[in-house]
Each structure stands twice: as C-alpha cells, then as structure tokens.
Design a protein around this motif. Structure first.
Motif, PDB file in Angstrom:
ATOM      1  N   THR A  48       0.842  -1.201   0.000  1.00 49.51           N
ATOM      2  CA  THR A  48       0.000   0.000   0.000  1.00 49.51           C
ATOM      3  C   THR A  48       0.876   1.249   0.000  1.00 49.51           C
ATOM      4  N   MET A  49       1.964   1.210   0.770  1.00 47.44           N
ATOM      5  CA  MET A  49       2.885   2.354   0.817  1.00 47.44           C
ATOM      6  C   MET A  49       3.486   2.603  -0.553  1.00 47.44           C
ATOM      7  N   SER A  50       3.824   1.552  -1.271  1.00 41.34           N
ATOM      8  CA  SER A  50       4.389   1.714  -2.612  1.00 41.34           C
ATOM      9  C   SER A  50       3.424   2.462  -3.524  1.00 41.34           C
ATOM     10  N   ALA A  51       2.150   2.133  -3.436  1.00 38.93           N
ATOM     11  CA  ALA A  51       1.150   2.826  -4.247  1.00 38.93           C
ATOM     12  C   ALA A  51       1.073   4.301  -3.869  1.00 38.93           C
ATOM     13  N   HIS A  52       1.069   4.589  -2.581  1.00 33.42           N
ATOM     14  CA  HIS A  52       1.015   5.983  -2.131  1.00 33.42           C
ATOM     15  C   HIS A  52       2.252   6.757  -2.586  1.00 33.42           C
ATOM     16  N   LEU A  53       3.433   6.161  -2.467  1.00 31.88           N
ATOM     17  CA  LEU A  53       4.663   6.817  -2.886  1.00 31.88           C
ATOM     18  C   LEU A  53       4.669   7.063  -4.394  1.00 31.88           C
ATOM     19  N   GLY A  54       4.115   6.133  -5.153  1.00 32.64           N
ATOM     20  CA  GLY A  54       4.012   6.314  -6.601  1.00 32.64           C
ATOM     21  C   GLY A  54       3.135   7.498  -6.969  1.00 32.64           C
ATOM     22  N   ILE A  55       2.026   7.648  -6.280  1.00 31.81           N
ATOM     23  CA  ILE A  55       1.123   8.777  -6.529  1.00 31.81           C
ATOM     24  C   ILE A  55       1.825  10.092  -6.195  1.00 31.81           C
ATOM     25  N   LEU A  56       2.519  10.128  -5.066  1.00 32.66           N
ATOM     26  CA  LEU A  56       3.239  11.344  -4.678  1.00 32.66           C
ATOM     27  C   LEU A  56       4.357  11.662  -5.671  1.00 32.66           C
ATOM     28  N   ALA A  57       5.031  10.637  -6.165  1.00 27.91           N
ATOM     29  CA  ALA A  57       6.110  10.847  -7.140  1.00 27.91           C
ATOM     30  C   ALA A  57       5.550  11.394  -8.451  1.00 27.91           C
ATOM     31  N   ARG A  58       4.459  10.815  -8.943  1.00 32.02           N
ATOM     32  CA  ARG A  58       3.863  11.294 -10.192  1.00 32.02           C
ATOM     33  C   ARG A  58       3.349  12.722 -10.055  1.00 32.02           C
ATOM     34  N   ALA A  59       2.985  13.113  -8.843  1.00 34.14           N
ATOM     35  CA  ALA A  59       2.510  14.470  -8.588  1.00 34.14           C
ATOM     36  C   ALA A  59       3.663  15.458  -8.392  1.00 34.14           C
ATOM     37  N   GLY A  60       4.900  14.972  -8.423  1.00 28.95           N
ATOM     38  CA  GLY A  60       6.057  15.844  -8.291  1.00 28.95           C
ATOM     39  C   GLY A  60       6.360  16.263  -6.865  1.00 28.95           C
ATOM     40  N   LEU A  61       5.930  15.449  -5.891  1.00 28.49           N
ATOM     41  CA  LEU A  61       6.128  15.805  -4.490  1.00 28.49           C
ATOM     42  C   LEU A  61       7.186  14.975  -3.782  1.00 28.49           C
ATOM     43  N   VAL A  62       7.565  13.828  -4.356  1.00 31.30           N
ATOM     44  CA  VAL A  62       8.651  13.031  -3.787  1.00 31.30           C
ATOM     45  C   VAL A  62       9.567  12.566  -4.912  1.00 31.30           C
ATOM     46  N   GLN A  63      10.811  12.313  -4.534  1.00 33.97           N
ATOM     47  CA  GLN A  63      11.813  11.755  -5.439  1.00 33.97           C
ATOM     48  C   GLN A  63      12.342  10.481  -4.810  1.00 33.97           C
ATOM     49  N   SER A  64      12.809   9.586  -5.644  1.00 32.66           N
ATOM     50  CA  SER A  64      13.379   8.344  -5.116  1.00 32.66           C
ATOM     51  C   SER A  64      14.746   8.109  -5.731  1.00 32.66           C
ATOM     52  N   GLU A  65      15.559   7.387  -4.968  1.00 26.87           N
ATOM     53  CA  GLU A  65      16.903   7.047  -5.428  1.00 26.87           C
ATOM     54  C   GLU A  65      17.268   5.688  -4.845  1.00 26.87           C
ATOM     55  N   ARG A  66      17.772   4.822  -5.709  1.00 27.14           N
ATOM     56  CA  ARG A  66      18.158   3.485  -5.254  1.00 27.14           C
ATOM     57  C   ARG A  66      19.508   3.554  -4.559  1.00 27.14           C
ATOM     58  N   HIS A  67      19.564   2.961  -3.379  1.00 24.84           N
ATOM     59  CA  HIS A  67      20.801   2.797  -2.622  1.00 24.84           C
ATOM     60  C   HIS A  67      20.931   1.317  -2.322  1.00 24.84           C
ATOM     61  N   SER A  68      21.752   0.643  -3.090  1.00 29.03           N
ATOM     62  CA  SER A  68      21.931  -0.788  -2.947  1.00 29.03           C
ATOM     63  C   SER A  68      20.578  -1.487  -3.086  1.00 29.03           C
ATOM     64  N   ARG A  69      20.078  -2.123  -2.032  1.00 29.90           N
ATOM     65  CA  ARG A  69      18.803  -2.844  -2.123  1.00 29.90           C
ATOM     66  C   ARG A  69      17.612  -2.003  -1.688  1.00 29.90           C
ATOM     67  N   SER A  70      17.844  -0.807  -1.224  1.00 28.59           N
ATOM     68  CA  SER A  70      16.763   0.047  -0.734  1.00 28.59           C
ATOM     69  C   SER A  70      16.479   1.187  -1.708  1.00 28.59           C
ATOM     70  N   ILE A  71      15.258   1.651  -1.677  1.00 29.04           N
ATOM     71  CA  ILE A  71      14.897   2.859  -2.399  1.00 29.04           C
ATOM     72  C   ILE A  71      14.641   3.923  -1.341  1.00 29.04           C
ATOM     73  N   ILE A  72      15.398   5.013  -1.441  1.00 29.72           N
ATOM     74  CA  ILE A  72      15.278   6.108  -0.489  1.00 29.72           C
ATOM     75  C   ILE A  72      14.380   7.171  -1.102  1.00 29.72           C
ATOM     76  N   TYR A  73      13.379   7.571  -0.355  1.00 31.52           N
ATOM     77  CA  TYR A  73      12.440   8.597  -0.794  1.00 31.52           C
ATOM     78  C   TYR A  73      12.724   9.886  -0.053  1.00 31.52           C
ATOM     79  N   ARG A  74      12.620  10.981  -0.792  1.00 31.50           N
ATOM     80  CA  ARG A  74      12.810  12.313  -0.221  1.00 31.50           C
ATOM     81  C   ARG A  74      11.683  13.212  -0.687  1.00 31.50           C
TER      82      ARG A  74
END
Length: 110
Positions: A48-74
């Motif tokens: 469910t969190m992944s879906a919410h983060l995707g919506i926020l990213a498409r809206a231009g409110l969060v960015q993500s960056e892969r760090h090894s096995r994790s995806i860091i959201y800002r």
C-alpha cells in the motif's frame, strides 16, 4: 506550474496517508527514508505504501533514489515550492503588505 500539475499535487495530498508520508519526508530532509521504514513508522502495509509513494512521485512531491537494495524517498522541496508559489502567486492582488504575515510565517522554517 500549470493548473493540471497543481491539481495533481493537491489531489495527491488530499488523502490522509499520503499527507502523513509527505510531512514525514519533509521532517527527514535531506536524508530521506527507505520505503520500508516509512511503512513501518506509519503502520501501513508495504504494498500500500508503494502505491502511495508512486502517486506522490507522479505528482512531483517526492523523489526516489536506489541505494543498494533500498529505495530512499525524499520530499521534493522544489515541487512543494512550486505548488506554494502557484497558490500565492497573485496573493492579495499584488498588495505586498497583506501577504507579509504569510511570508513571515513561512520564512522561519528554513
């Protein structure tokens, strides 16, 4: 910012969990948080969190960056700035002294 972008951003924030996620990420700037940590902290299932983060990213409110096995959201503070400026662009019909309290309220945070 165009009307459609502002509507997408406001729509993304118009849901309780997404608003909580965005506010949490703003508090964790500039380091950001891993998606799993966000889900645990807000007690939301990871899928469910992944879906919410995707919506926020498409809206231009969060960015993500892969760090090894994790995806860091800002939080995308440029997106937040653009949305805020869009909302107050013609603040008080150009009467700057009427907008001064709003600007003063926003200034101390940074």
């Amino acid at each position: 910012m165009e009307n459609d972008s502002a509507i997408a951003a406001l729509g993304a924030l118009a849901q309780g969990t997404r608003l909580d996620v965005f506010r949490l990420l703003v508090r964790h700037e500039p380091d950001g948080m891993a998606a799993g940590d966000i889900a645990r902290q807000l007690d939301v299932p990871q899928n469910t969190m992944s879906a919410h983060l995707g919506i926020l990213a498409r809206a231009g409110l969060v960015q993500s960056e892969r760090h090894s096995r994790s995806i860091i959201y800002r939080a995308d503070l440029d997106g937040l700035r653009a949305l805020t400026l869009f909302l107050v662009k013609d603040c008080c019909a150009g009467n700057a002294e009427l907008c001064a309290p709003l600007v003063a309220e926003l200034t101390p945070c940074c």
